[in-house]
Write an enzyme that holds these catalytic residues in place. Structure first.
Site, short mmCIF file in Angstrom:
data_model
loop_
_atom_site.label_atom_id
_atom_site.label_comp_id
_atom_site.label_asym_id
_atom_site.label_seq_id
_atom_site.Cartn_x
_atom_site.Cartn_y
_atom_site.Cartn_z
N GLY A 44 0.84 -1.19 0.00
CA GLY A 44 0.00 0.00 0.00
C GLY A 44 0.88 1.23 0.00
N GLN A 92 2.72 9.91 1.60
CA GLN A 92 4.04 9.26 1.61
C GLN A 92 4.91 9.66 0.43
OE1 GLN A 92 2.28 5.11 2.36
NE2 GLN A 92 4.26 5.05 3.39
N CYS A 129 6.24 0.04 7.68
CA CYS A 129 5.78 1.17 6.87
C CYS A 129 6.93 1.64 5.99
CB CYS A 129 5.33 2.30 7.79
SG CYS A 129 4.80 3.78 6.91
N LEU A 130 6.65 1.92 4.73
CA LEU A 130 7.69 2.40 3.81
C LEU A 130 8.24 3.75 4.26
CD1 LEU A 130 6.00 1.44 0.42
CD2 LEU A 130 7.86 0.22 1.58
N HIS A 141 -4.06 0.91 7.92
CA HIS A 141 -2.74 1.56 7.87
C HIS A 141 -2.74 2.71 6.87
CE1 HIS A 141 1.83 1.20 8.01
NE2 HIS A 141 1.64 1.99 6.96
N GLU A 142 -3.28 2.47 5.68
CA GLU A 142 -3.26 3.51 4.63
C GLU A 142 -4.19 4.67 4.99
OE1 GLU A 142 -0.88 3.41 2.63
OE2 GLU A 142 -0.40 1.33 3.10
N HIS A 194 -2.65 7.01 7.33
CA HIS A 194 -1.74 7.96 6.66
C HIS A 194 -2.49 9.21 6.20
CE1 HIS A 194 2.23 6.23 6.45
NE2 HIS A 194 1.79 5.08 5.95
ZN ZN Z 1 2.82 3.33 5.93
#
Ligand code: ZN
Length: 191
Positions: free
Chosen positions: A48, A53, A100-101, A142-143, A146
């Site tokens: 995702g 991000q 998380c990226l 999670h997304e 964000h």
């Molecule tokens: Zn993330």
């Protein structure tokens, strides 16, 4: 081509993103952005990616999970886009490691609802309703976090925070309940 993924500490990750208008969703700019985010998510690789991000405070995220090791809680999710999502959580909670990226190289145990309902718009601005469970429900939570300036580190069990490498080394295969019990701070006997 792929976009740069911003890391924790960048203010864009800590502010609420703005909803997109119907005409905006249909624009060439947003359609191009979706394609770039898709490529960026694949390259990372991740399951995702939310617009904040990549530095854009917009209520848009892309999701895809190939789920090579399919389980009862994780099955493949085809590529799709959620825009201006509204999230409703189920009652049951599950604790699992997630990463998380934008907090690159780390992971921690996070409690999430096992099931969710998401009402959103798709990439064409068509209203969609998603009923998800297991890993897919976790990705959605999670997304959508964000899009509201929240990172998993705000919700994690702090004592489980680990580099991905150490998690693979020390905690792979350990049931989460056992891990949490082991990581509990030692309490002084009461007197
Ligand atoms: Zn993330």
């Amino acid at each position: 081509m792929h976009l740069k993924i911003v890391q924790a500490g960048d203010p864009v990750l800590r502010h609420a993103a703005r909803p997109l208008g119907a005409a905006e969703i249909d624009s060439a700019e947003i359609q191009q952005l979706i394609e770039l985010m898709r490529e960026t998510m694949h390259d990372a690789p991740g399951v995702g990616l939310a617009a904040p991000q990549i530095g854009l405070p917009l209520q848009l995220a892309v999701i895809e999970d190939v789920a090579e090791n399919e389980t009862s809680e994780r099955s493949p999710v085809p590529f799709h886009v959620i825009i201006n999502p509204r999230l409703t959580l189920g009652a049951e909670a599950v604790e699992l490691f997630e990463g998380c990226l934008s907090v690159d190289g780390f992971q921690a145990v996070v409690s999430r609802a096992r099931t969710v309902t998401v009402e959103a718009f798709d990439h064409r601005g068509t209203p969609i309703k998603i009923e998800a469970r297991g890993w897919y429900a976790r990705i959605l939570q999670h997304e959508i976090d964000h899009l509201h300036g929240t990172l998993y580190i705000d919700r994690m069990r702090p004592r489980t925070f680990s580099t991905a490498r150490n998690a693979a080394r020390y905690t792979a295969g350990v049931p989460i309940a056992e891990l949490l019990a082991k990581l509990d701070p030692v309490r002084a006997p009461s007197s």
